[in-house]
Design a protein around this motif. Structure first.
Motif, PDB file in Angstrom:
ATOM      1  N   GLY A 271       0.706  -1.040  -0.139  1.00 26.94           N
ATOM      2  CA  GLY A 271       0.091   0.056  -0.103  1.00 26.94           C
ATOM      3  C   GLY A 271       0.817   1.172   0.226  1.00 26.94           C
ATOM      4  O   GLY A 271       0.434   2.178  -0.789  1.00 26.94           O
ATOM      5  N   ALA A 272       1.992   1.384   1.063  1.00 29.88           N
ATOM      6  CA  ALA A 272       2.790   2.467   0.777  1.00 29.88           C
ATOM      7  C   ALA A 272       3.486   2.742  -0.581  1.00 29.88           C
ATOM      8  O   ALA A 272       3.572   3.528  -1.219  1.00 29.88           O
ATOM      9  CB  ALA A 272       3.778   2.282   2.050  1.00 29.88           C
ATOM     10  N   ALA A 273       3.905   1.472  -1.080  1.00 32.24           N
ATOM     11  CA  ALA A 273       4.868   1.500  -2.274  1.00 32.24           C
ATOM     12  C   ALA A 273       3.611   2.315  -3.586  1.00 32.24           C
ATOM     13  O   ALA A 273       4.086   3.021  -4.331  1.00 32.24           O
ATOM     14  CB  ALA A 273       5.095   0.346  -2.727  1.00 32.24           C
ATOM     15  N   LEU A 274       2.411   1.702  -3.518  1.00 33.70           N
ATOM     16  CA  LEU A 274       1.352   2.081  -4.547  1.00 33.70           C
ATOM     17  C   LEU A 274       1.280   3.618  -4.312  1.00 33.70           C
ATOM     18  O   LEU A 274       0.950   4.535  -5.388  1.00 33.70           O
ATOM     19  CB  LEU A 274       0.121   1.246  -4.243  1.00 33.70           C
ATOM     20  N   THR A 275       0.967   3.876  -2.898  1.00 30.13           N
ATOM     21  CA  THR A 275       0.695   5.376  -2.784  1.00 30.13           C
ATOM     22  C   THR A 275       1.735   6.358  -3.136  1.00 30.13           C
ATOM     23  O   THR A 275       1.618   7.485  -3.934  1.00 30.13           O
ATOM     24  CB  THR A 275       0.506   5.769  -1.475  1.00 30.13           C
ATOM     25  N   ALA A 276       2.996   5.810  -3.134  1.00 27.50           N
ATOM     26  CA  ALA A 276       4.291   6.848  -3.691  1.00 27.50           C
ATOM     27  C   ALA A 276       4.273   6.732  -5.071  1.00 27.50           C
ATOM     28  O   ALA A 276       4.509   7.908  -5.540  1.00 27.50           O
ATOM     29  CB  ALA A 276       5.513   6.137  -2.789  1.00 27.50           C
ATOM     30  N   PRO A 287      -5.481   6.813  -0.528  1.00 29.76           N
ATOM     31  CA  PRO A 287      -5.951   6.934   0.691  1.00 29.76           C
ATOM     32  C   PRO A 287      -4.983   7.548   1.779  1.00 29.76           C
ATOM     33  O   PRO A 287      -3.713   7.599   1.549  1.00 29.76           O
ATOM     34  CB  PRO A 287      -6.054   5.154   1.174  1.00 29.76           C
ATOM     35  N   VAL A 288      -5.411   7.885   2.883  1.00 29.73           N
ATOM     36  CA  VAL A 288      -4.518   8.553   4.057  1.00 29.73           C
ATOM     37  C   VAL A 288      -4.346   7.630   5.097  1.00 29.73           C
ATOM     38  O   VAL A 288      -5.445   7.028   5.510  1.00 29.73           O
ATOM     39  CB  VAL A 288      -4.979   9.866   4.369  1.00 29.73           C
ATOM     40  N   VAL A 289      -3.120   7.382   5.667  1.00 28.98           N
ATOM     41  CA  VAL A 289      -3.095   6.702   6.928  1.00 28.98           C
ATOM     42  C   VAL A 289      -2.586   7.645   8.014  1.00 28.98           C
ATOM     43  O   VAL A 289      -1.261   8.244   7.886  1.00 28.98           O
ATOM     44  CB  VAL A 289      -1.926   5.510   6.637  1.00 28.98           C
ATOM     45  N   PRO A 290      -3.296   7.844   9.089  1.00 29.02           N
ATOM     46  CA  PRO A 290      -2.920   8.575  10.110  1.00 29.02           C
ATOM     47  C   PRO A 290      -1.703   8.434  10.931  1.00 29.02           C
ATOM     48  O   PRO A 290      -1.622   7.123  10.920  1.00 29.02           O
ATOM     49  CB  PRO A 290      -4.224   8.694  11.023  1.00 29.02           C
ATOM     50  N   ASP A 291      -1.164   9.190  11.600  1.00 28.64           N
ATOM     51  CA  ASP A 291       0.162   8.764  12.431  1.00 28.64           C
ATOM     52  C   ASP A 291      -0.510   7.748  13.617  1.00 28.64           C
ATOM     53  O   ASP A 291      -1.426   7.907  14.288  1.00 28.64           O
ATOM     54  CB  ASP A 291       0.788   9.893  13.006  1.00 28.64           C
ATOM     55  N   PRO A 301      -8.930   2.349  -1.480  1.00 26.87           N
ATOM     56  CA  PRO A 301      -9.956   3.202  -2.061  1.00 26.87           C
ATOM     57  C   PRO A 301      -9.130   4.215  -2.710  1.00 26.87           C
ATOM     58  O   PRO A 301      -8.179   5.058  -2.324  1.00 26.87           O
ATOM     59  CB  PRO A 301     -10.634   3.633  -1.002  1.00 26.87           C
ATOM     60  N   LEU A 302      -9.657   4.910  -3.732  1.00 32.53           N
ATOM     61  CA  LEU A 302      -9.321   6.040  -4.697  1.00 32.53           C
ATOM     62  C   LEU A 302     -10.592   6.973  -4.805  1.00 32.53           C
ATOM     63  O   LEU A 302     -11.512   6.389  -4.966  1.00 32.53           O
ATOM     64  CB  LEU A 302      -8.619   5.544  -6.018  1.00 32.53           C
ATOM     65  N   LEU A 303     -10.375   8.247  -4.402  1.00 27.70           N
ATOM     66  CA  LEU A 303     -11.547   9.209  -5.040  1.00 27.70           C
ATOM     67  C   LEU A 303     -10.991  10.012  -6.226  1.00 27.70           C
ATOM     68  O   LEU A 303      -9.767  10.548  -6.316  1.00 27.70           O
ATOM     69  CB  LEU A 303     -11.491  10.286  -3.707  1.00 27.70           C
ATOM     70  N   VAL A 304     -11.997  10.003  -7.148  1.00 24.02           N
ATOM     71  CA  VAL A 304     -11.392  10.625  -8.456  1.00 24.02           C
ATOM     72  C   VAL A 304     -11.671  12.197  -8.151  1.00 24.02           C
ATOM     73  O   VAL A 304     -12.526  12.464  -7.490  1.00 24.02           O
ATOM     74  CB  VAL A 304     -12.353  10.037  -9.545  1.00 24.02           C
ATOM     75  N   ALA A 305     -10.801  12.927  -8.777  1.00 22.99           N
ATOM     76  CA  ALA A 305     -10.719  14.176  -8.700  1.00 22.99           C
ATOM     77  C   ALA A 305     -10.836  14.745  -9.856  1.00 22.99           C
ATOM     78  O   ALA A 305      -9.618  15.521 -10.395  1.00 22.99           O
ATOM     79  CB  ALA A 305      -9.717  14.708  -7.523  1.00 22.99           C
ATOM     80  N   MET A 407       2.654  -3.609  -7.630  1.00 23.50           N
ATOM     81  CA  MET A 407       2.279  -2.326  -7.453  1.00 23.50           C
ATOM     82  C   MET A 407       2.803  -1.303  -8.256  1.00 23.50           C
ATOM     83  O   MET A 407       2.043  -0.496  -8.939  1.00 23.50           O
ATOM     84  CB  MET A 407       2.568  -1.818  -5.877  1.00 23.50           C
ATOM     85  N   ARG A 408       3.983  -1.346  -8.959  1.00 26.98           N
ATOM     86  CA  ARG A 408       4.453  -0.586 -10.023  1.00 26.98           C
ATOM     87  C   ARG A 408       3.639  -0.830 -11.331  1.00 26.98           C
ATOM     88  O   ARG A 408       3.282   0.214 -11.945  1.00 26.98           O
ATOM     89  CB  ARG A 408       5.948  -0.763 -10.375  1.00 26.98           C
ATOM     90  N   LEU A 409       3.191  -2.040 -11.351  1.00 26.37           N
ATOM     91  CA  LEU A 409       2.415  -2.312 -12.566  1.00 26.37           C
ATOM     92  C   LEU A 409       0.943  -1.825 -12.353  1.00 26.37           C
ATOM     93  O   LEU A 409       0.461  -1.118 -13.518  1.00 26.37           O
ATOM     94  CB  LEU A 409       1.875  -3.724 -12.740  1.00 26.37           C
TER      95      LEU A 409
END
Length: 444
Positions: A271-276, A287-291, A301-305, A407-409
């Motif tokens: 998940g971290a690799a995909l977000t980056a 998605p966001v991961v709080p501290d 989850p992704l929100l389209v913008a 995740m790179r794919l």
């Protein structure tokens, strides 16, 4: 060229491993349970082993395995003492079972709006929904991210409410070092084949720290009986059900639980690799991961913008852009879906309020009069449902053996769709907007 219009897909068939990740030790565990399954008796050894292992993993001393997460939630609501006419607070954006378990107790779900970044219950909106009928809060660890338990616990304690954790999507996640499944007063988790801890078929886990809650839940599990010792007296004390888990499902889940820390670590890294990798891709919000929290990405989850691409609603509606992205991404070989197209209170069950028939539980004489479910009272949940697409489950799993190369794919797909071929996707969205009508929830 987009694969949707004849180009070569980014992800070839078979490049993404499905979930669950089945290994030889899982097969051995199931065959072993099969060999031990006669003579038939209850509880089976494999069931007791699963219960003991979940108790050890979570630190919750009292555990019951059930035949679904929905059953485990019903057991939790009943064990918390919820009775007809009582009210239970539930996130507006969740799966139906988080609310229908309340109806199973002939009690009334009262919905609370969610947080746009975490997708979980918004503590700032909870107290405005509390009445003198409120008895509990169902906190859902949606997508694989724990709910905000510290503020929810403070509210629950101040008002004398049970805090029920719905951990169906979050096995292996943590909240400030504490494991999902141990974050509420009592908890329920699903073992559905798609879940981060899978029974391959169906299953569930109820857990509590309280011996009396365990006793009450066990009544619900098995025909309302008290089950003294290891015997049965065939005397139903309450209205109970048959929620017993299948022994082979229990054996499979117990085997998988032995690898849950390893598998959860892979999910977090993926998940971290995909977000980056998605950081430079416009038009979607990862998605966001709080501290202090860890995410296990049952769903990513992704929100389209579309506004990030300079597209106005009047030109390209959010719903049309979302559907265009969904079609384009799927054609590139990456499974993505629109999960939960509307908040739960907007579903027909709550709009028509037929319940069990004749409007029960709302009209059965115990409920506070005047209940209505208005979707517009949950604007954040509505906005999430309008914009959300998800990766995950089995069709685009973030679990092992998929890795950061996988995740790179995934990220290459979004780069192609929203950067390289953006004009084609925008044109598709305009065509969808022209050809189809969308309601307020963005449903065509």
């Amino acid at each position: 060229m987009l694969a949707l219009t004849g180009g070569r897909p980014v992800i070839p068939e078979g490049a993404v491993a499905p979930w669950p990740w089945i290994r030889d030790e899982d097969r051995t565990a199931v065959l072993g349970a099969l060999d031990r399954s006669t003579p038939w008796h209850w509880p089976m050894a494999a069931v007791e082993e699963l219960e003991a292992a979940w108790a050890d993993f979570t630190g919750m001393p009292y555990v019951l395995a059930a035949n679904s997460g929905t059953a485990a939630l019903h057991m939790a609501v009943s064990a918390a003492g919820i009775e007809p006419g009582d009210e239970v607070l539930v996130p507006a954006d969740t799966f139906l079972a988080s609310a229908s378990c309340v109806l199973q107790a002939n009690a009334v779900p009262v919905f609370v709006d969610t947080d746009i970044e975490t997708f979980n219950l918004d503590p700032a909106r909870v107290e405005e929904r509390i009445t003198d009928r409120t008895r509990a809060i169902v906190a859902v660890d949606l997508n694989g991210l724990p709910a905000p338990y510290d503020p929810l616990r403070e509210i629950a304690d101040r008002h004398g409410l049970a805090l029920i954790e719905d951990a169906a999507q979050a096995h292996g996640a943590t909240y400030h070092g504490r494991p999902a499944g141990a974050l509420g007063t009592l908890s329920a988790a699903s073992l559905n084949g798609s879940k981060c801890l899978s029974a391959l078929g169906e299953g569930g886990l109820f857990a509590t720290r309280d011996a009396e809650e365990h006793r009450l839940a066990r009544r619900v599990l098995m025909f309302g009986e008290e089950l003294p010792g290891q015997g049965r007296d065939y005397n139903a004390r309450i209205m109970g059900w048959n929620y017993r888990i299948d022994v082979l499902a229990a054996a499979f889940a117990r085997s998988q639980l032995g690898r849950l820390p390893e598998m959860s670590g892979v999910r977090r890294a993926n998940g971290a690799a995909l977000t980056a990798a998605l950081a430079g891709v416009p038009g979607i919000r990862p998605p966001v991961v709080p501290d202090g929290l860890t995410h296990v990405y049952f769903f990513y989850p992704l929100l389209v913008a579309p506004e990030e691409l300079g597209l106005a609603e009047a030109d390209v509606p959010v719903a049309a852009f979302r559907d265009a992205v969904e079609r384009a991404v799927n054609a590139e070989g990456l499974g993505i879906i629109r999960w939960q197209p509307r908040p739960v209170p907007a579903q027909t069950l709550f709009q028509e309020m037929r319940g069990y028939g004749r409007g029960c539980p709302w009209t059965c004489g115990h409920a506070r009069p005047g209940h209505r479910y208005r979707a517009e009272e949950y604007p954040v949940a509505e906005e999430i449902c309008r914009r959300r697409l998800v990766l995950g489950q089995s069709f685009s799993s973030l679990g092992p053996p998929n890795d950061e190369g996988t995740m790179r794919l995934f990220a290459e797909v979004f780069h192609k769709v929203l950067v390289e071929e953006r004009d084609a996707v925008v044109a598709l969205a305009r065509g969808l907007a022209r050809d189809g009508a969308y309601d307020d929830q963005g449903t065509s």
